[in-house]
Scaffold this motif. Structure first.
Motif, PDB file in Angstrom:
ATOM      1  N   LEU A  58       0.827  -1.193   0.000  1.00 14.48           N
ATOM      2  CA  LEU A  58       0.000   0.000   0.000  1.00 14.48           C
ATOM      3  C   LEU A  58       0.868   1.252   0.000  1.00 14.48           C
TER       4      LEU A  58
ATOM      5  N   HIS B 155      -9.778   4.900   1.399  1.00 14.51           N
ATOM      6  CA  HIS B 155     -10.505   3.930   0.572  1.00 14.51           C
ATOM      7  C   HIS B 155      -9.702   2.659   0.325  1.00 14.51           C
ATOM      8  N   LEU B 156      -8.414   2.690   0.629  1.00 14.26           N
ATOM      9  CA  LEU B 156      -7.567   1.516   0.402  1.00 14.26           C
ATOM     10  C   LEU B 156      -7.641   0.494   1.528  1.00 14.26           C
TER      11      LEU B 156
END
Length: 219
Positions: free
Chosen positions: A4, A29-30
């Motif tokens: 990420l 949102h990840l």
């Protein structure tokens, strides 16, 4: 998790960009809420901020042990980061409430209710040297804040903070504690914490204070 994208900044540095408390910043949102604490623990920073809406300043803050409604160094750091991304928001939206943000020169400040944050055991020591010499192993539980006046007339003090209850043996710079100490002492402060981080506070009675400092990209 490690794939990420994570932005890392240092919050409350000195004038040369040294010291400061690292902060991880992740696009909300990840990572679903169910995975945010685990990622914060994996990253290993004292706090990680998830930005749920950059345009409104909606953020959530996590430590290795859970979510925090408010914390000082994450809100100062993410306010600076948002401005660097073209979102100079006038306030942040957190579970604790709306957090006004101000930018003045190279200082970024947030305003908070001084009742927010963890409960600290406040311990005033005789000299700054005593604070610097303290052994974190002597404070294995809870939240302990050691401090001593360096220049009382000027409002400058030296401090260290131990927070093993949050999985943080020592916190390099603790913004919410700075606002609480400002209320406790009833005056504006310049706090030098940890290895050499700098926090600047303003007393706003009866119930608020600002805490601010310099933020830079982590190397």
């Amino acid at each position: 998790m490690t794939d990420l994208p994570v932005a890392v900044v240092k919050v409350f540095t000195d004038q040369d960009g040294h010291f400061g408390n690292p902060l991880g910043i992740v696009a909300g949102h990840l990572v679903p809420p169910s995975g945010r604490q685990a990622l914060a623990a994996h990253l290993g920073y004292s706090e990680t901020v998830y930005v749920d809406d950059a345009s409104t300043g909606a953020v959530r803050i996590y430590t290795a042990t859970g979510e925090m409604p408010f914390a000082g160094h994450p809100t100062v750091g993410v306010a600076w980061w948002l401005r660097s991304q073209g979102h100079a928001v006038p306030s942040l939206q957190t579970p604790a409430g709306e957090i006004p943000v101000t930018f003045e020169g190279d200082l970024v400040s947030v305003q908070a209710d001084t009742s927010w944050g963890s409960d600290w055991d406040w311990t005033e020591l005789a000299t700054p040297a005593d604070v610097i010499a303290a052994n974190p192993a002597a404070y294995p539980a809870g939240h302990t804040y050691l401090w001593s006046w360096q220049d009382k007339a000027a409002g400058i003090l030296r401090s260290r903070a131990f927070a093993p209850a949050m999985g943080v043996p020592e916190d390099e710079a603790t913004g919410s504690a700075a606002t609480q100490l400002t209320a406790l002492l009833g005056r504006d402060l310049h706090i030098i914490q940890g290895l050499g981080s700098h926090l600047h506070t303003t007393h706003l009675p009866p119930s608020h204070a600002t805490v601010g400092g310099r933020v830079v990209w982590a190397e």
